[in-house]
Every structure is written in C-alpha cells, then in structure tokens.
Motif scaffolding. Structure first.
Motif, short mmCIF file in Angstrom:
data_model
loop_
_atom_site.label_atom_id
_atom_site.label_comp_id
_atom_site.label_asym_id
_atom_site.label_seq_id
_atom_site.Cartn_x
_atom_site.Cartn_y
_atom_site.Cartn_z
N PHE A 46 0.83 -1.20 0.00
CA PHE A 46 0.00 0.00 0.00
C PHE A 46 0.87 1.26 0.00
CE2 PHE A 46 -2.71 3.15 2.31
CZ PHE A 46 -3.76 3.20 1.41
N ASN A 47 1.89 1.26 0.85
CA ASN A 47 2.75 2.44 0.96
C ASN A 47 3.74 2.58 -0.18
OD1 ASN A 47 1.57 3.40 3.35
ND2 ASN A 47 2.81 2.00 4.58
N LYS A 55 -3.22 8.57 -6.84
CA LYS A 55 -4.18 9.52 -7.42
C LYS A 55 -5.36 8.82 -8.10
CE LYS A 55 -1.24 13.52 -8.13
NZ LYS A 55 -0.73 14.49 -9.10
N SER A 56 -5.09 7.66 -8.70
CA SER A 56 -6.17 6.95 -9.39
C SER A 56 -7.05 6.15 -8.43
CB SER A 56 -5.60 6.02 -10.47
OG SER A 56 -4.91 4.94 -9.87
N GLY A 57 -6.68 6.08 -7.16
CA GLY A 57 -7.53 5.42 -6.16
C GLY A 57 -7.33 3.93 -6.02
N LYS A 58 -6.11 3.43 -6.25
CA LYS A 58 -5.85 2.00 -6.05
C LYS A 58 -5.81 1.72 -4.56
CE LYS A 58 -3.50 0.30 -10.10
NZ LYS A 58 -2.44 -0.56 -10.57
N THR A 59 -6.93 1.23 -4.04
CA THR A 59 -7.03 0.97 -2.60
C THR A 59 -7.56 -0.42 -2.28
OG1 THR A 59 -9.23 1.94 -2.54
CG2 THR A 59 -7.37 3.41 -2.04
N GLY A 77 -8.13 -6.04 10.53
CA GLY A 77 -7.87 -5.05 11.57
C GLY A 77 -6.93 -3.95 11.12
N ARG A 78 -5.90 -4.31 10.38
CA ARG A 78 -4.93 -3.31 9.90
C ARG A 78 -5.51 -2.44 8.80
NH1 ARG A 78 0.63 -4.58 10.83
NH2 ARG A 78 0.70 -5.24 13.00
N ALA A 79 -6.34 -3.02 7.94
CA ALA A 79 -6.88 -2.28 6.79
C ALA A 79 -8.00 -1.32 7.19
CB ALA A 79 -7.39 -3.26 5.75
N LYS A 80 -8.65 -1.62 8.29
CA LYS A 80 -9.89 -0.93 8.67
C LYS A 80 -9.76 0.60 8.69
CE LYS A 80 -13.43 -1.03 12.24
NZ LYS A 80 -13.83 -1.63 13.51
N ASN A 81 -8.73 1.13 9.29
CA ASN A 81 -8.66 2.57 9.52
C ASN A 81 -7.70 3.31 8.59
OD1 ASN A 81 -10.52 2.63 11.72
ND2 ASN A 81 -8.96 1.63 12.94
N ILE A 82 -7.18 2.64 7.59
CA ILE A 82 -6.23 3.35 6.71
C ILE A 82 -6.72 3.42 5.26
CG2 ILE A 82 -4.19 2.96 8.13
CD1 ILE A 82 -3.43 0.65 6.36
N GLY A 83 -7.96 3.08 5.04
CA GLY A 83 -8.54 3.28 3.72
C GLY A 83 -8.29 2.17 2.72
N ILE A 84 -7.96 0.98 3.21
CA ILE A 84 -7.77 -0.15 2.31
C ILE A 84 -9.08 -0.94 2.26
CG2 ILE A 84 -6.57 -2.34 1.91
CD1 ILE A 84 -4.12 -1.10 3.26
N PHE A 100 -7.01 -2.56 -7.73
CA PHE A 100 -6.27 -3.45 -6.84
C PHE A 100 -4.79 -3.08 -6.85
CE2 PHE A 100 -10.01 -6.07 -7.55
CZ PHE A 100 -10.20 -6.66 -6.31
N PHE A 101 -4.18 -3.05 -5.68
CA PHE A 101 -2.74 -2.79 -5.59
C PHE A 101 -1.96 -4.00 -5.10
CE2 PHE A 101 -4.34 -1.76 -1.38
CZ PHE A 101 -3.38 -2.30 -0.53
N GLY A 102 -2.60 -4.93 -4.38
CA GLY A 102 -1.87 -6.06 -3.84
C GLY A 102 -2.77 -7.23 -3.50
#
Length: 175
Positions: A46-47, A55-59, A77-84, A100-102
């Motif tokens: 993600f990072n 910019k294109s919104g790959k989340t 749990g990790r994805a919940k609050n960071i916009g994934i 999709f990024f990963g």
C-alpha cells in the motif's frame, strides 16, 4: 562476545535458509507471527504505490478466501482505519479491476490443497498487482518456491521447523 557471535550466526543461518526455501534474494530475521507478516506485506504494498496509483484510487487488496482465518482477521484489523478496501475471494475466479494494488495467497491453502500458483501470480501481475504468498515453511522443502513463480513477498511461520513459542505467544514469522 561469543554469545553475540553465536546469535548473529544463527540469524544468518535462518535468513539463508529462508532465502533458499522461498526463492527470494533477501529475508528478515523474524516478525511477530504469520498473520502480522501478512498485514505488514499489505501495508508495504500500500505504501509503495506510485503517485499515479494513489491519485487513481488504487485501494483494493485481494485476500485469498482460503487463507488462514487468523491471517484474514489481522489483515482486516490493519486495513480498517487506513482506507484499504479488502476483497476476500477465490483468487482464481475473482474479477480484477484497475483499483487493486496487492494480494495475499495461502500456499498450501487452509484445506491443505497445493495449487499451481504460477498462473494465478501471472494473472495478478498482468494487472500490476503485487503478490504476497503465505507459505508453509516445511512444505517449501518439497514445493516449488513462490519466488520462482513470481511472488514479490513470501511469508509464514517458523514453527514448522520446531521453533518454540516465546512464553506462550505466537511463533516467529519469516518475511
């Protein structure tokens, strides 16, 4: 000094074994557990998205529905609050779009099935998706190394080689 030297040698031997079994060039000394290692792979992917991908919104992050339940829970749990946005689905039949990024794939899966990952990884790579494989370390003694099939990250637990739990906690992971 002899104890320190012995510990350094043990870490070097561990990392060398991990590199040999996973088919990747580098390895760390350990992480907390397999589920945490999978979440770390998701965060790393993600990072490391390009500015254009951000910019294109790959989340979206694709999680193999046959991954271990504790791995899925920690990733949630990790994805919940960071916009994934997590998509938990069958990797083989999931429709892939440009958001999709990963991904993370279990090898062998929760049912003990060993499937050819090369075609799955190739399909994901065609869409620019980074791939982490949560692998059984002892199984990698007999199975084809995920790094040789195109995986970007291979992770899992070291318990299969008899590494004891630390004071009742989780087993050390490899990454």
């Amino acid at each position: 000094p002899e104890i320190s030297q012995g510990r350094l040698e043990a870490l070097l031997n561990f990392q060398t074994m991990i590199s040999d079994l996973t088919g990747l060039e580098i390895a760390n000394a350990s992480l907390l557990d397999e589920a945490t290692a999978a979440a770390e792979a998701m965060l790393m992917f993600f990072n490391s998205r390009s500015r254009a991908d951000v910019k294109s919104g790959k989340t979206k992050f694709l999680v193999d529905k046959n991954a271990l339940p504790q791995t899925i829970d920690v990733i949630k749990g990790r994805a919940k609050n960071i916009g994934i946005e997590l998509v938990i689905a069958d990797i083989e039949n999931c429709p892939i779009d440009e958001f999709f990024f990963g991904s993370v794939i279990q090898y062998p899966d929760i049912n003990g099935e060993v499937k050819d990952l090369k075609s799955r990884i190739s399909k994901l790579k065609e869409h620019g998706i980074q791939v982490a494989v949560a692998a059984d370390l002892l199984g990698l003694c007999m199975l084809k190394a995920p790094g040789q099939m195109g995986a970007d990250v291979v992770l899992g637990t070291s318990q299969r080689f008899g590494v004891p739990m630390g004071y009742g906690g989780p087993h050390a992971a490899f990454f």
